[in-house]
Design an enzyme around this catalytic site. Structure first.
Site, PDB file in Angstrom:
ATOM      1  N   CYS A 202     -29.799  19.965 -32.585  1.00 10.13           N
ATOM      2  CA  CYS A 202     -29.704  19.337 -33.911  1.00 10.13           C
ATOM      3  C   CYS A 202     -28.941  18.014 -33.775  1.00 10.13           C
ATOM      4  CB  CYS A 202     -29.000  20.270 -34.891  1.00 10.13           C
ATOM      5  SG  CYS A 202     -27.362  20.769 -34.364  1.00 10.13           S
ATOM      6  N   THR A 229     -27.490  19.823 -25.060  1.00  6.70           N
ATOM      7  CA  THR A 229     -28.108  18.559 -24.615  1.00  6.70           C
ATOM      8  C   THR A 229     -28.226  17.613 -25.811  1.00  6.70           C
ATOM      9  OG1 THR A 229     -30.292  19.508 -24.997  1.00  6.70           O
ATOM     10  CG2 THR A 229     -29.472  19.574 -22.729  1.00  6.70           C
ATOM     11  N   SER A 230     -27.506  17.904 -26.903  1.00  3.44           N
ATOM     12  CA  SER A 230     -27.676  17.069 -28.107  1.00  3.44           C
ATOM     13  C   SER A 230     -26.575  16.019 -28.248  1.00  3.44           C
ATOM     14  CB  SER A 230     -27.778  17.943 -29.347  1.00  3.44           C
ATOM     15  OG  SER A 230     -29.080  18.466 -29.417  1.00  3.44           O
ATOM     16  N   ARG A 231     -25.463  16.392 -28.817  1.00  5.95           N
ATOM     17  CA  ARG A 231     -24.337  15.464 -28.937  1.00  5.95           C
ATOM     18  C   ARG A 231     -23.049  16.250 -28.704  1.00  5.95           C
ATOM     19  NH1 ARG A 231     -27.455  12.211 -28.141  1.00  5.95           N
ATOM     20  NH2 ARG A 231     -28.060  10.357 -29.336  1.00  5.95           N
ATOM     21  N   ASP A 255     -24.711  18.581 -21.204  1.00  3.53           N
ATOM     22  CA  ASP A 255     -25.188  17.239 -20.831  1.00  3.53           C
ATOM     23  C   ASP A 255     -24.437  16.180 -21.627  1.00  3.53           C
ATOM     24  OD1 ASP A 255     -27.028  15.460 -19.444  1.00  3.53           O
ATOM     25  OD2 ASP A 255     -27.928  15.094 -21.406  1.00  3.53           O
ATOM     26  N   GLU A 260     -17.225  11.418 -24.378  1.00  5.84           N
ATOM     27  CA  GLU A 260     -17.925  10.916 -23.182  1.00  5.84           C
ATOM     28  C   GLU A 260     -17.974   9.400 -23.073  1.00  5.84           C
ATOM     29  OE1 GLU A 260     -21.838  12.655 -24.102  1.00  5.84           O
ATOM     30  OE2 GLU A 260     -22.641  10.632 -24.317  1.00  5.84           O
ATOM     31  N   HIS A 292     -25.051  12.966 -19.568  1.00  3.31           N
ATOM     32  CA  HIS A 292     -25.999  12.537 -20.607  1.00  3.31           C
ATOM     33  C   HIS A 292     -27.293  12.018 -19.970  1.00  3.31           C
ATOM     34  CE1 HIS A 292     -25.983  11.188 -25.074  1.00  3.31           C
ATOM     35  NE2 HIS A 292     -27.210  11.456 -24.680  1.00  3.31           N
TER      36      HIS A 292
HETATM   37  P1  NAI Z   1     -35.380  15.960 -34.588  1.00  2.82           P
HETATM   38  O1  NAI Z   1     -34.910  15.061 -35.677  1.00  2.82           O
HETATM   39  O2  NAI Z   1     -36.832  16.048 -34.287  1.00  2.82           O
HETATM   40  O3  NAI Z   1     -34.862  17.453 -34.897  1.00  2.82           O
HETATM   41  C1  NAI Z   1     -33.567  17.747 -35.305  1.00  2.82           C
HETATM   42  C2  NAI Z   1     -33.609  19.086 -36.031  1.00  2.82           C
HETATM   43  O4  NAI Z   1     -32.272  19.458 -36.354  1.00  2.82           O
HETATM   44  C3  NAI Z   1     -34.401  19.035 -37.346  1.00  2.82           C
HETATM   45  O5  NAI Z   1     -35.338  20.100 -37.402  1.00  2.82           O
HETATM   46  C4  NAI Z   1     -33.330  19.194 -38.396  1.00  2.82           C
HETATM   47  O6  NAI Z   1     -33.794  19.889 -39.564  1.00  2.82           O
HETATM   48  C5  NAI Z   1     -32.305  20.021 -37.639  1.00  2.82           C
HETATM   49  N1  NAI Z   1     -30.995  20.024 -38.262  1.00  2.82           N
HETATM   50  C6  NAI Z   1     -30.447  19.102 -39.095  1.00  2.82           C
HETATM   51  N2  NAI Z   1     -29.233  19.520 -39.506  1.00  2.82           N
HETATM   52  C7  NAI Z   1     -29.017  20.729 -38.923  1.00  2.82           C
HETATM   53  C8  NAI Z   1     -27.956  21.665 -38.984  1.00  2.82           C
HETATM   54  N3  NAI Z   1     -26.885  21.463 -39.762  1.00  2.82           N
HETATM   55  N4  NAI Z   1     -28.059  22.789 -38.242  1.00  2.82           N
HETATM   56  C9  NAI Z   1     -29.162  23.024 -37.492  1.00  2.82           C
HETATM   57  N5  NAI Z   1     -30.213  22.182 -37.412  1.00  2.82           N
HETATM   58  C10 NAI Z   1     -30.131  21.039 -38.130  1.00  2.82           C
HETATM   59  O7  NAI Z   1     -34.532  15.549 -33.309  1.00  2.82           O
HETATM   60  P2  NAI Z   1     -34.906  15.756 -31.779  1.00  2.82           P
HETATM   61  O8  NAI Z   1     -35.760  14.627 -31.304  1.00  2.82           O
HETATM   62  O9  NAI Z   1     -35.393  17.145 -31.564  1.00  2.82           O
HETATM   63  O10 NAI Z   1     -33.478  15.563 -31.090  1.00  2.82           O
HETATM   64  C11 NAI Z   1     -32.417  16.482 -31.316  1.00  2.82           C
HETATM   65  C12 NAI Z   1     -31.133  15.858 -30.813  1.00  2.82           C
HETATM   66  O11 NAI Z   1     -31.202  15.717 -29.392  1.00  2.82           O
HETATM   67  C13 NAI Z   1     -30.875  14.401 -31.291  1.00  2.82           C
HETATM   68  O12 NAI Z   1     -30.252  14.399 -32.553  1.00  2.82           O
HETATM   69  C14 NAI Z   1     -29.975  13.850 -30.231  1.00  2.82           C
HETATM   70  O13 NAI Z   1     -28.630  14.065 -30.624  1.00  2.82           O
HETATM   71  C15 NAI Z   1     -30.273  14.709 -29.011  1.00  2.82           C
HETATM   72  N6  NAI Z   1     -30.852  13.926 -27.910  1.00  2.82           N
HETATM   73  C16 NAI Z   1     -30.216  13.985 -26.695  1.00  2.82           C
HETATM   74  C17 NAI Z   1     -30.714  13.286 -25.608  1.00  2.82           C
HETATM   75  C18 NAI Z   1     -30.053  13.370 -24.264  1.00  2.82           C
HETATM   76  O14 NAI Z   1     -30.386  12.586 -23.361  1.00  2.82           O
HETATM   77  N7  NAI Z   1     -29.137  14.298 -24.033  1.00  2.82           N
HETATM   78  C19 NAI Z   1     -31.909  12.431 -25.749  1.00  2.82           C
HETATM   79  C20 NAI Z   1     -32.534  12.497 -27.044  1.00  2.82           C
HETATM   80  C21 NAI Z   1     -32.004  13.210 -28.089  1.00  2.82           C
END
Ligand code: NAI
Length: 344
Positions: A202, A229-231, A255, A260, A292
């Site tokens: 998320c 792997t998110s934030r 990750d 960081e 990351h």
């Molecule tokens: P996305 O926008 O397609 O999906 C995010 C999902 O999280 C949505 O379904 C949304 O409804 C849900 N969400 C929102 N608030 C929430 C909550 N309080 N509890 C649970 N779920 C909630 O985003 P995507 O593309 O799937 O990316 C997810 C995350 O991955 C990004 O926000 C980013 O932080 C992280 N990311 C990390 C990378 C890395 O290299 N480690 C690279 C790209 C993204």
């Protein structure tokens, strides 16, 4: 030909931007410095800057960029929690790359899990030293275990498919669940109680800040595995450390880390790390940290360069900014973008 400047340049970024820039009739000046209040003046003379998740794009930075003529911040990433939208609104347009390879991130999440669970990182070091002992390398079958996915967006959905391929039972929590889906949703509390492994997909928002904390960890099974792997700031790192010390958390695949910014992406091997929490977390045998890098595939880098340059071209050509994000939109308010091509 339009000229833009690029902060926090790494060789792998430059390769793909150099390859594609001629297709967009754009020239790029590369800076190795991160963008922040002290470096923002370097953008003088450029209407657009390319920035990254590791840059500090706070009010001060935005003010300096604006005073120096910058009117577009093109984020070469999906997440934009490091941009002070309120400060940028009405002054500088912000665009991003909404998706570049959700597969890259989902595959990395599974790579981390397999590595940590089957102790591949330990085995690799051992066998290179002709140490063929198996002591301490016992893992567990993923098949039949329950995976809890928090966030069923682009990455979460792909990770669900990958998990199902391993015979994991998947449950998910998302405040905005998908419709017409076979995903089995649960409340956050149920997910914490039932999952053997929990993976975060998320975004970081004020609602998700420290979503994983003493209280939610308290609900989890003993020896649960956690994948992030998110934030970084989705997890309260101090609470994670305590749970690792108490052996409540059986493994952590990270990750990202909440502090960081000053560390990741850089060679810190000759630096005395001042962050005692990170240092202690990393000292655990059941923790694996990557810097990351979940996004880092050839396909993702190509897509990042292509979409970022296309975002800049839309701006220069006065076209609709398809990937603009702003303070107004993020609050769900009516945005004039469809009519006026821009959020303001
Ligand atoms: P996305 O926008 O397609 O999906 C995010 C999902 O999280 C949505 O379904 C949304 O409804 C849900 N969400 C929102 N608030 C929430 C909550 N309080 N509890 C649970 N779920 C909630 O985003 P995507 O593309 O799937 O990316 C997810 C995350 O991955 C990004 O926000 C980013 O932080 C992280 N990311 C990390 C990378 C890395 O290299 N480690 C690279 C790209 C993204």
């Amino acid at each position: 030909m339009k000229k833009i400047c690029f902060f926090d340049t790494k060789p792998y970024d430059k390769t793909y931007f150099e390859l594609l820039k001629k297709d967009f009739d754009i020239n790029i000046e590369y800076f190795e410095n991160k963008l922040g209040p002290k470096t923002a003046f370097m953008a003088k003379g450029y209407e657009a800057v390319i920035a990254f998740v590791s840059d500090t794009i706070d009010q001060e930075t935005i003010d300096v960029l604006y005073q120096n003529g910058v009117r577009l911040i093109a984020m070469r990433c999906a997440g934009y929690n490091n941009v002070d939208f309120k400060a940028a609104f009405g002054k500088i347009h912000v665009v991003r790359v909404p998706a570049y390879s959700p597969y890259a991130v989902a595959e990395h999440a599974m790579a981390l899990l397999l590595t940590l669970n089957r102790k591949i990182h330990k085995a690799y070091i051992r066998t290179r030293d002709f140490n063929f002992s198996l002591n301490g390398l016992v893992g567990f079958d993923l098949h039949g275990k329950t995976m809890g996915i928090i966030g069923t967006g682009k990455i979460g959905q792909i990770f669900i498919d990958i998990c199902r391929g391993f015979g994991l039972k998947v449950i998910a929590y998302d405040p905005f669940p998908l419709k017409n889906t076979d995903i089995q949703y649960a409340s956050l509390e149920e997910l914490c109680k039932e999952a053997d492994i929990i993976s975060l997909h998320c975004p970081l928002t004020k609602d998700t800040f420290h979503l994983i904390n003493q209280e939610t960890i308290g609900l989890m099974k003993k020896e649960v595995y956690l994948i992030n792997t998110s934030r970084g700031a989705l997890i309260n790192s101090e609470d994670l450390l305590e749970a690792l010390k108490a052996e409540k958390i059986g493994g952590a695949c990270l990750d990202v880390y909440e502090e960081e910014t000053e560390l990741f992406y850089e060679d810190m091997s000759y630096t005395i790390i001042q962050d005692d929490i990170l240092a202690r977390i990393m000292s655990m045998p059941n923790v694996i940290v990557t810097s990351h890098q979940a996004f880092l595939t050839k396909e993702a880098l190509h897509n990042i360069a292509e979409t970022t340059l296309s975002n800049c071209k839309e701006f220069f050509d006065d076209k609709i900014l398809n990937n603009e994000v702003c303070y107004q939109c993020s609050r769900g308010e009516v945005c004039p973008r469809e009519k006026n091509k821009r959020c303001f």
